[in-house]
Write a protein that holds these residues in place. Structure first.
Motif, PDB file in Angstrom:
ATOM      1  N   PRO A  21     -44.085 -11.588  25.790  1.00 29.75           N
ATOM      2  CA  PRO A  21     -45.174 -11.501  26.771  1.00 29.75           C
ATOM      3  C   PRO A  21     -44.728 -11.946  28.159  1.00 29.75           C
ATOM      4  CG  PRO A  21     -45.964 -12.489  24.738  1.00 29.75           C
ATOM      5  CD  PRO A  21     -44.472 -12.388  24.610  1.00 29.75           C
ATOM      6  N   LEU A  22     -45.252 -11.253  29.171  1.00 29.90           N
ATOM      7  CA  LEU A  22     -44.920 -11.566  30.554  1.00 29.90           C
ATOM      8  C   LEU A  22     -46.213 -11.740  31.350  1.00 29.90           C
ATOM      9  CD1 LEU A  22     -42.076 -10.326  32.706  1.00 29.90           C
ATOM     10  CD2 LEU A  22     -44.372 -10.131  33.657  1.00 29.90           C
ATOM     11  N   VAL A  23     -46.284 -12.844  32.085  1.00 26.62           N
ATOM     12  CA  VAL A  23     -47.458 -13.187  32.875  1.00 26.62           C
ATOM     13  C   VAL A  23     -47.068 -13.202  34.347  1.00 26.62           C
ATOM     14  CG1 VAL A  23     -49.246 -14.922  33.332  1.00 26.62           C
ATOM     15  CG2 VAL A  23     -48.386 -14.588  30.993  1.00 26.62           C
ATOM     16  N   VAL A  24     -47.751 -12.389  35.146  1.00 24.41           N
ATOM     17  CA  VAL A  24     -47.522 -12.373  36.587  1.00 24.41           C
ATOM     18  C   VAL A  24     -48.506 -13.331  37.258  1.00 24.41           C
ATOM     19  CG1 VAL A  24     -47.707 -10.989  38.686  1.00 24.41           C
ATOM     20  CG2 VAL A  24     -46.614 -10.032  36.665  1.00 24.41           C
ATOM     21  N   VAL A  25     -47.980 -14.210  38.101  1.00 20.59           N
ATOM     22  CA  VAL A  25     -48.806 -15.101  38.916  1.00 20.59           C
ATOM     23  C   VAL A  25     -48.582 -14.697  40.362  1.00 20.59           C
ATOM     24  CG1 VAL A  25     -49.362 -17.490  39.511  1.00 20.59           C
ATOM     25  CG2 VAL A  25     -48.488 -16.947  37.229  1.00 20.59           C
ATOM     26  N   GLY A  26     -49.566 -14.053  40.971  1.00 17.29           N
ATOM     27  CA  GLY A  26     -49.351 -13.514  42.300  1.00 17.29           C
ATOM     28  C   GLY A  26     -50.585 -13.580  43.170  1.00 17.29           C
ATOM     29  N   ASN A  27     -50.572 -12.795  44.231  1.00 14.92           N
ATOM     30  CA  ASN A  27     -51.722 -12.730  45.126  1.00 14.92           C
ATOM     31  C   ASN A  27     -51.772 -11.361  45.785  1.00 14.92           C
ATOM     32  OD1 ASN A  27     -49.702 -12.971  47.188  1.00 14.92           O
ATOM     33  ND2 ASN A  27     -49.895 -15.191  47.080  1.00 14.92           N
ATOM     34  N   ILE A  28     -52.914 -11.054  46.378  1.00 15.42           N
ATOM     35  CA  ILE A  28     -53.028  -9.798  47.111  1.00 15.42           C
ATOM     36  C   ILE A  28     -53.093 -10.061  48.606  1.00 15.42           C
ATOM     37  CG2 ILE A  28     -54.157  -8.654  45.180  1.00 15.42           C
ATOM     38  CD1 ILE A  28     -56.755  -8.709  46.865  1.00 15.42           C
ATOM     39  N   THR A  29     -52.948 -11.314  49.017  1.00 19.03           N
ATOM     40  CA  THR A  29     -53.000 -11.664  50.432  1.00 19.03           C
ATOM     41  C   THR A  29     -51.652 -12.182  50.904  1.00 19.03           C
ATOM     42  OG1 THR A  29     -53.773 -13.897  49.882  1.00 19.03           O
ATOM     43  CG2 THR A  29     -55.449 -12.248  50.395  1.00 19.03           C
ATOM     44  N   VAL A  30     -51.403 -12.028  52.196  1.00 18.89           N
ATOM     45  CA  VAL A  30     -50.261 -12.654  52.852  1.00 18.89           C
ATOM     46  C   VAL A  30     -50.681 -14.070  53.231  1.00 18.89           C
ATOM     47  CG1 VAL A  30     -48.745 -12.592  54.863  1.00 18.89           C
ATOM     48  CG2 VAL A  30     -49.405 -10.462  53.724  1.00 18.89           C
ATOM     49  N   GLY A  31     -49.808 -15.026  52.998  1.00 17.01           N
ATOM     50  CA  GLY A  31     -50.149 -16.424  53.294  1.00 17.01           C
ATOM     51  C   GLY A  31     -50.239 -17.224  52.017  1.00 17.01           C
ATOM     52  N   GLY A  32     -50.136 -18.544  52.141  1.00 15.31           N
ATOM     53  CA  GLY A  32     -50.067 -19.420  50.976  1.00 15.31           C
ATOM     54  C   GLY A  32     -51.376 -19.503  50.213  1.00 15.31           C
ATOM     55  N   GLU A  66     -45.641 -26.392  32.369  1.00 13.16           N
ATOM     56  CA  GLU A  66     -45.811 -27.631  31.608  1.00 13.16           C
ATOM     57  C   GLU A  66     -46.855 -27.478  30.512  1.00 13.16           C
ATOM     58  OE1 GLU A  66     -46.624 -30.234  34.843  1.00 13.16           O
ATOM     59  OE2 GLU A  66     -44.513 -30.344  35.475  1.00 13.16           O
ATOM     60  N   HIS A  67     -47.911 -26.730  30.790  1.00 11.04           N
ATOM     61  CA  HIS A  67     -48.958 -26.502  29.789  1.00 11.04           C
ATOM     62  C   HIS A  67     -48.393 -25.732  28.595  1.00 11.04           C
ATOM     63  CE1 HIS A  67     -53.117 -26.021  28.408  1.00 11.04           C
ATOM     64  NE2 HIS A  67     -52.833 -24.754  28.145  1.00 11.04           N
ATOM     65  N   CYS A  68     -47.622 -24.688  28.873  1.00 13.47           N
ATOM     66  CA  CYS A  68     -47.031 -23.907  27.791  1.00 13.47           C
ATOM     67  C   CYS A  68     -45.998 -24.712  27.018  1.00 13.47           C
ATOM     68  CB  CYS A  68     -46.402 -22.639  28.354  1.00 13.47           C
ATOM     69  SG  CYS A  68     -47.589 -21.430  28.982  1.00 13.47           S
ATOM     70  N   GLN A  69     -45.208 -25.501  27.711  1.00 10.59           N
ATOM     71  CA  GLN A  69     -44.203 -26.318  27.030  1.00 10.59           C
ATOM     72  C   GLN A  69     -44.862 -27.337  26.105  1.00 10.59           C
ATOM     73  OE1 GLN A  69     -42.001 -27.771  30.419  1.00 10.59           O
ATOM     74  NE2 GLN A  69     -40.435 -26.178  30.245  1.00 10.59           N
ATOM     75  N   ARG A  70     -45.992 -27.909  26.533  1.00 12.61           N
ATOM     76  CA  ARG A  70     -46.698 -28.861  25.673  1.00 12.61           C
ATOM     77  C   ARG A  70     -47.211 -28.187  24.398  1.00 12.61           C
ATOM     78  NH1 ARG A  70     -48.688 -30.840  30.689  1.00 12.61           N
ATOM     79  NH2 ARG A  70     -50.589 -29.559  30.493  1.00 12.61           N
ATOM     80  N   ARG A  71     -47.377 -26.884  24.441  1.00 12.70           N
ATOM     81  CA  ARG A  71     -47.839 -26.145  23.268  1.00 12.70           C
ATOM     82  C   ARG A  71     -46.685 -25.525  22.489  1.00 12.70           C
ATOM     83  NH1 ARG A  71     -51.686 -27.620  25.874  1.00 12.70           N
ATOM     84  NH2 ARG A  71     -53.901 -27.360  25.404  1.00 12.70           N
ATOM     85  N   LEU A  82     -52.964 -17.100  25.344  1.00 10.52           N
ATOM     86  CA  LEU A  82     -51.691 -17.423  24.699  1.00 10.52           C
ATOM     87  C   LEU A  82     -51.773 -17.222  23.191  1.00 10.52           C
ATOM     88  CD1 LEU A  82     -50.735 -20.653  26.704  1.00 10.52           C
ATOM     89  CD2 LEU A  82     -49.698 -18.386  26.924  1.00 10.52           C
ATOM     90  N   LEU A  83     -52.907 -17.599  22.615  1.00 16.23           N
ATOM     91  CA  LEU A  83     -53.075 -17.415  21.177  1.00 16.23           C
ATOM     92  C   LEU A  83     -53.093 -15.938  20.827  1.00 16.23           C
ATOM     93  CD1 LEU A  83     -53.538 -18.829  18.474  1.00 16.23           C
ATOM     94  CD2 LEU A  83     -56.002 -18.728  18.920  1.00 16.23           C
ATOM     95  N   ARG A  84     -53.690 -15.118  21.692  1.00 19.03           N
ATOM     96  CA  ARG A  84     -53.718 -13.673  21.458  1.00 19.03           C
ATOM     97  C   ARG A  84     -52.315 -13.065  21.572  1.00 19.03           C
ATOM     98  NH1 ARG A  84     -53.872  -9.476  25.025  1.00 19.03           N
ATOM     99  NH2 ARG A  84     -54.276 -10.860  26.787  1.00 19.03           N
ATOM    100  N   LEU A  85     -51.553 -13.513  22.571  1.00 22.48           N
ATOM    101  CA  LEU A  85     -50.239 -12.948  22.819  1.00 22.48           C
ATOM    102  C   LEU A  85     -49.177 -13.479  21.863  1.00 22.48           C
ATOM    103  CD1 LEU A  85     -50.251 -13.101  26.729  1.00 22.48           C
ATOM    104  CD2 LEU A  85     -50.482 -11.052  25.318  1.00 22.48           C
ATOM    105  N   LEU A  86     -49.330 -14.736  21.450  1.00 22.15           N
ATOM    106  CA  LEU A  86     -48.314 -15.394  20.617  1.00 22.15           C
ATOM    107  C   LEU A  86     -48.985 -16.111  19.442  1.00 22.15           C
ATOM    108  CD1 LEU A  86     -46.381 -16.825  23.652  1.00 22.15           C
ATOM    109  CD2 LEU A  86     -45.385 -15.227  22.021  1.00 22.15           C
ATOM    110  N   PRO A  87     -49.618 -15.369  18.545  1.00 23.72           N
ATOM    111  CA  PRO A  87     -50.404 -16.006  17.476  1.00 23.72           C
ATOM    112  C   PRO A  87     -49.585 -16.851  16.524  1.00 23.72           C
ATOM    113  CG  PRO A  87     -50.146 -13.661  17.062  1.00 23.72           C
ATOM    114  CD  PRO A  87     -49.648 -13.905  18.463  1.00 23.72           C
ATOM    115  N   ASN A  88     -48.299 -16.571  16.405  1.00 26.07           N
ATOM    116  CA  ASN A  88     -47.461 -17.305  15.452  1.00 26.07           C
ATOM    117  C   ASN A  88     -46.584 -18.374  16.106  1.00 26.07           C
ATOM    118  OD1 ASN A  88     -48.375 -15.641  13.294  1.00 26.07           O
ATOM    119  ND2 ASN A  88     -46.940 -14.050  13.944  1.00 26.07           N
TER     120      ASN A  88
END
Length: 336
Positions: A52-63, A75-80, A326-332
């Protein structure tokens, strides 16, 4: 003020002369809409990773606070119990070759400031390459992974994705609502209807159809010694030089003010290079910068240079939502 800064101000505050660029906006919209339509139709060369691949992005220019949220996701995924990797364009990086695996010992000139920050903070395997598909392939060839996060790349339509998370600055929103070059949008606002989740940086509560997250300052960290100090290390009304070379420097300066300090602000372009001479401000005062700036300044830092560590704090609803995904994408693979 740099031209890019003038444009940002015009996009978010308004300027009548932007209307003169409307023909270019129409052309830009046609190009990006055609590109998106080809991706949706499955046309062209599209790489789908075997994990599974998750894109974290934006549609705007700027932070929009993308890097802190990526750090939280790692960190959340690593804890799981998940083995997480990251791919990034590596804006401003000049590695000897591409793709390039970023190490914590690299310089920001080689690795790019944001990739280096992510690796130094989390130790996650991270590959940079403007061709993100090639970066994913190289990352998977280097070690086994359960999940890959793409740092930005929402508009990189040669890469298939399982989840799209879009970040928006709650204070600035979508600016004037126009696409480049009339406004700050990389894609039309309607694109938000097709993503999996929209997160609003700075929102006090979950807005309709989206999730809130806050950036919470946690500590002052000395660039030279790595010494960590509580936020009351500087007394109220402490004057300091404040440096921010990020997409929205004012957000950082406002954070310092909410901590009851008196910053003398020095805004730089996003990903700006630094030197001891450039940061030699008068009068002599402590200097506080963002963590993203700090990775470029440790080699020539002075003893009174600090960075403000911040953590993303998403709403409870988003935490529950991402765990369901995450459970849907990686149930096992997902640990309780």
């Amino acid at each position: 003020m740099a031209m890019s800064d003038r444009l940002l101000r015009a996009w978010y505050a308004g300027h009548p002369l932007l209307k003169l660029l409307s023909p270019l906006e129409c052309l830009y919209r046609k190009v990006v809409e055609r590109k998106r339509a080809r991706f949706v139709a499955g046309q062209g060369e599209i790489y789908r990773a075997p994990v599974p691949l998750v894109v974290v992005g934006n549609i705007t220019v700027g932070g929009t606070g993308k890097t802190p949220l990526i750090l939280w996701l790692i960190e959340h995924c690593q804890r799981r119990g998940l083995r997480v990797g990251v791919v990034s364009r590596g804006y401003g990086a000049r590695p000897p070759q591409l793709p390039w695996r970023v190490s914590a010992e690299h310089s920001a000139k080689i690795a790019g400031d944001e990739p280096l920050l992510i690796v130094q903070r989390t130790g996650v395997p991270l590959m940079i390459d403007p061709d993100r598909s090639r970066a994913v392939k190289a990352l998977l060839a280097s070690e086994p992974l359960d999940l890959i996060l793409s740092d930005d790349g929402l508009q990189h339509y040669r890469l298939a994705r399982d989840l799209e998370l879009v970040l928006i600055d709650n204070a600035r929103g979508l600016g004037n609502g126009h696409c480049l070059p009339v406004g700050p949008l990389r894609e039309p606002a309607e694109r938000l209807q097709s993503v999996d989740a929209v997160l609003y940086n700075g929102a006090a509560s979950d807005p309709s159809g989206g999730f809130a997250f806050q950036l919470q300052p946690t500590a002052l960290i000395n660039l030279l010694s790595g010494e960590r100090k509580a936020l009351d290390f500087f007394p109220p009304q402490q004057a300091m030089h404040a440096v921010a070379g990020i997409g929205n420097p004012q957000r950082f300066f406002t954070t310092l003010e909410t901590l009851h300090w008196r910053p003398i602000t020095h805004a730089f372009a996003d990903h700006a290079p630094y030197s001891a001479e450039v940061l030699n401000f008068m009068p002599p005062l402590p200097l506080v910068m963002t963590e993203k700036d700090a990775v470029k300044c440790r080699d020539f830092a002075s003893p009174d240079w600090w960075y403000l560590a911040v953590d993303a704090v998403p709403s409870t609803a988003f935490v529950l939502w991402i765990d369901r995904q995450l459970l849907r994408l990686l149930p096992n693979r997902l640990l309780p």
